[in-house]
Design an enzyme around this catalytic site. Sequence first.
Site, PDB file in Angstrom:
ATOM      1  N   HIS A 347     -60.473 -22.261  86.957  1.00 29.89           N
ATOM      2  CA  HIS A 347     -60.996 -23.566  87.360  1.00 29.89           C
ATOM      3  C   HIS A 347     -62.514 -23.536  87.471  1.00 29.89           C
ATOM      4  O   HIS A 347     -63.133 -22.472  87.585  1.00 29.89           O
ATOM      5  CB  HIS A 347     -60.328 -24.053  88.647  1.00 29.89           C
ATOM      6  CG  HIS A 347     -60.813 -23.448  89.927  1.00 29.89           C
ATOM      7  ND1 HIS A 347     -61.769 -24.049  90.718  1.00 29.89           N
ATOM      8  CD2 HIS A 347     -60.446 -22.322  90.590  1.00 29.89           C
ATOM      9  CE1 HIS A 347     -61.965 -23.327  91.804  1.00 29.89           C
ATOM     10  NE2 HIS A 347     -61.181 -22.266  91.758  1.00 29.89           N
ATOM     11  N   ASP A 357     -66.492 -18.163  93.686  1.00 34.27           N
ATOM     12  CA  ASP A 357     -65.325 -19.038  93.583  1.00 34.27           C
ATOM     13  C   ASP A 357     -65.728 -20.418  93.094  1.00 34.27           C
ATOM     14  O   ASP A 357     -66.256 -21.226  93.857  1.00 34.27           O
ATOM     15  CB  ASP A 357     -64.660 -19.149  94.953  1.00 34.27           C
ATOM     16  CG  ASP A 357     -63.364 -19.940  94.929  1.00 34.27           C
ATOM     17  OD1 ASP A 357     -62.881 -20.269  93.828  1.00 34.27           O
ATOM     18  OD2 ASP A 357     -62.845 -20.226  96.012  1.00 34.27           O
ATOM     19  N   GLU A 394     -59.211 -27.767  91.365  1.00 34.16           N
ATOM     20  CA  GLU A 394     -58.349 -26.736  91.936  1.00 34.16           C
ATOM     21  C   GLU A 394     -58.518 -26.653  93.433  1.00 34.16           C
ATOM     22  O   GLU A 394     -57.554 -26.437  94.179  1.00 34.16           O
ATOM     23  CB  GLU A 394     -58.674 -25.381  91.289  1.00 34.16           C
ATOM     24  CG  GLU A 394     -57.718 -24.252  91.673  1.00 34.16           C
ATOM     25  CD  GLU A 394     -58.155 -23.476  92.918  1.00 34.16           C
ATOM     26  OE1 GLU A 394     -57.407 -22.586  93.359  1.00 34.16           O
ATOM     27  OE2 GLU A 394     -59.248 -23.771  93.466  1.00 34.16           O
ATOM     28  N   GLU A 395     -59.763 -26.816  93.893  1.00 27.52           N
ATOM     29  CA  GLU A 395     -60.043 -26.634  95.309  1.00 27.52           C
ATOM     30  C   GLU A 395     -59.320 -27.655  96.188  1.00 27.52           C
ATOM     31  O   GLU A 395     -59.048 -27.395  97.362  1.00 27.52           O
ATOM     32  CB  GLU A 395     -61.549 -26.703  95.569  1.00 27.52           C
ATOM     33  CG  GLU A 395     -62.363 -25.598  94.916  1.00 27.52           C
ATOM     34  CD  GLU A 395     -62.099 -24.222  95.520  1.00 27.52           C
ATOM     35  OE1 GLU A 395     -61.231 -24.102  96.386  1.00 27.52           O
ATOM     36  OE2 GLU A 395     -62.767 -23.257  95.095  1.00 27.52           O
ATOM     37  N   ASP A 423     -59.430 -16.548  88.747  1.00 28.77           N
ATOM     38  CA  ASP A 423     -60.063 -17.540  89.623  1.00 28.77           C
ATOM     39  C   ASP A 423     -61.416 -16.989  90.045  1.00 28.77           C
ATOM     40  O   ASP A 423     -62.402 -17.140  89.335  1.00 28.77           O
ATOM     41  CB  ASP A 423     -59.146 -17.814  90.814  1.00 28.77           C
ATOM     42  CG  ASP A 423     -59.579 -18.999  91.663  1.00 28.77           C
ATOM     43  OD1 ASP A 423     -60.787 -19.244  91.758  1.00 28.77           O
ATOM     44  OD2 ASP A 423     -58.712 -19.656  92.261  1.00 28.77           O
ATOM     45  N   HIS A 507     -66.461 -20.119 100.264  1.00 30.45           N
ATOM     46  CA  HIS A 507     -66.424 -21.580 100.443  1.00 30.45           C
ATOM     47  C   HIS A 507     -67.585 -22.116 101.277  1.00 30.45           C
ATOM     48  O   HIS A 507     -67.483 -23.193 101.855  1.00 30.45           O
ATOM     49  CB  HIS A 507     -65.097 -22.023 101.063  1.00 30.45           C
ATOM     50  CG  HIS A 507     -63.974 -22.102 100.091  1.00 30.45           C
ATOM     51  ND1 HIS A 507     -62.782 -22.730 100.377  1.00 30.45           N
ATOM     52  CD2 HIS A 507     -63.834 -21.632  98.825  1.00 30.45           C
ATOM     53  CE1 HIS A 507     -61.961 -22.639  99.338  1.00 30.45           C
ATOM     54  NE2 HIS A 507     -62.586 -21.970  98.388  1.00 30.45           N
TER      55      HIS A 507
END
Length: 611
Positions: A347, A357, A394-395, A423, A507
Amino acid sequence: MLKTPTTIFLGLATSFTFLLISPPPPKSFYHSLYISTSLSDNTSISHHLHTLTRRPHVAGSEANAEAAAYVLSIFTSSNIKSHIASYEVSLTYPSSRSLTLIPPPPETPTTFNLRQEIYDGDPYADVADEVQPTFHAYAKSGTVSGLVVYVNYGRIVDYLTLKEMGVNISGTIVLARYGEIYRGNIVKNAYEEGAIGALLYTDRKDYGGGGGDTRWFPDEKWMPPSGVQVGTVYNGIGDPTTPGWASTGDCERLSEEEVEKGGDVPLIPSLPISGADGETILRSVGGDVAHEDWQGSIDAPTYRVGPGPGIINLSYTGNQIIGTIQNVIGIIEGAEEPDRFIILGNHRDAWTFGAVDPNSGTAALLEVAERLGKLQKKGWKPRRTIVLCNWDAEEYGLVGSTEWVEENREMLASRAVAYLNVDCGVAGPVFHASATPQLDELLKRATQQVQDPENSSQTIYDSWVDSSNSPPIGRLGDGGSDFAAFVQHVGIPAAAMFFGGGYPVYHSMYDDFVWMEKFGDPMFHRHVAVGSVWGLVALWLADEEFLPFNYLSYAKELQKSTKDLKDEISETDISLNPLFKSIDELHKAATTMNNQRKKEKVGHQCGIKII
C-alpha cells in the site's frame, strides 16, 4: 585468402541462421540475473522513497494522488502496462478536537495542544501543517467528561486485574498505553467495560527508550515526547459502508446507523495522545498503585489506577466523506498461461510521511518493477501473468485491496496462484516472513540465494535460522495488512515479508526519510534485499512449469494445530479422529504430488515424457 562478397554473404547467413535456431536462455538465467548487482540499485530505491515521502499523503488527499501518479509513471517507464483502479469509499478526518484535564485543587486545569512538534533543522517543517491533526479514523464523535482510570494496555486480562482491585470502570474515561493489542480492540474493550471515552498514549517504556537520559529523534531512533501514534479504530476490513461488495459508482451503501449496528466501529469517542500528555494525566490519578509490570520508565511518575481524582473533558468531532481512492495496477502478461496470476502488493497511503509504513515497501515494489522491466529488455517473458498492485487506504482498514478483491472475487478465486505482500518493507535489521504453509519452502529457498544486507559473507537464510536450524515462519492469522482479503475472503496462498518489525516512531509525524536514512536503513541495502526475495519468489511462481507449492508443510501444520486442539479439549467427549484422518489423507496426497512433480521435472530436463 581474400573473401569474396559471396563468401561473406554465406558466412553472415550461416551466423544469422544459427542465431535464429539458438534456444533462448533458460528461465533460471533470468532468475539469477534478477538478484545480481547489475540489476539492483540502492540509489534508485533511496530516490523513490525520498520522492514518495516529500509530503504527508493520507488516503483521499491530493498528495496521495500525486504519489499514485508517481508509482504509475515508474511502472509505465518499466514497460509494464498499468492503470488506476479507483473506488469511492467512506473516509473520516478530524473536524475538531479538545482535551482538558481538571486535576484536584489547588492544581489548575490543563488544556492540551494535541500537536506533534517539529524539531530544529526539520527538513519537513514547510509541510508539517499538511499532517492531519492527531485522531483515530472512524472514531465516534462526541463530548464526554469523567474520572480517569489507568488500564495498562487495555486488554481483557487488564480489566480482570482492575476488577480484582475493586476498580469500577463504568462512566469513566480510560487511559491506555499502546502495545500488545490492536488499538481498535483497546477502544472496544473499554466500551464493553462501561467506559464513556478512551485515550491512548505512547509510553516512554515502550517507545521512548525507557526514560532516564535517553535522547529521541532526530538524535536517536526513539519517539519524541510530543509524538503521537495515530491510526484507525475500525475492527473490520474494507469500506464499512459496503461490506461484501465493491464501492464502485452509485453502489448501495449502509447508513451510519447500520454501520454502528454491525459492531466494527467504536461507540465511544477516543483520541490518541503523546507520551508527555499521558504522563501529565497519570500524575492526576490516585487510588491504588498499579502492579509493577504496569509501571512506566525509570523516571516516570508512579502509575496509579484511579478512578480520578483527575477529570478529563474529551471532545471529538469527525468529518465522514465519500472520497476517491486509487489503486495502481501493473500487469506483465504471461506468455504461456496468461490467465494465471502471481500478485505482488504494497500500500501507498500513509498517516503522515510514511517512510517506513508503508513507503519502504512501495520503494521496494518500484525496484521490483524496474528489475522486471530490465529482464523484459533482455528477452524474458513470464510463463504466467505477474500483477503489481499498489493499494490505497490500507491505513483506514485495508480498504483499497479489499474493494479490489470484492470487485474481482470470482476471477481471483479461479485464476490467482499466490499473493505476495510487503507493507513496512524495512524498519531495521533482521528478516521476517509469514505465509500460508505451502509457500514455506519457497521463502527458505529464496533467502538462501539472497545476500544478507548486514553480512556479505552469508545469505539472509543464514542469519534468519534460529537455534533449531529452521527459520521462524509466521502465519497470516489476522488482518494486519493487505493479504487479509486474499487469504480470508478468497483463500489464495499468500506470504508477507519485511526487515525489522516494530519501530518507535510508528504512525507518527517522525516516520520520515530522515529517520529511515539515519536509523532504518542508512545504505538502503535492506530495501534491495527485500526486493530481491520478493521478486525471486514471484519469478519462481510465475515461471516454473510445475507450481512450486509444498503441501507437506500444510499437512504438518494442520497436524500440529489439531494436536494442540486435542490437548485443549482433552476433558470433553469431542472426537477429532475424522479430522486427523482427513489430514493424513492430505499428507499422503501431498507426498504423492511431490514425488510425481520430481519425476516430471527430471523427465522434462532429460527430454523424457513420463506416462
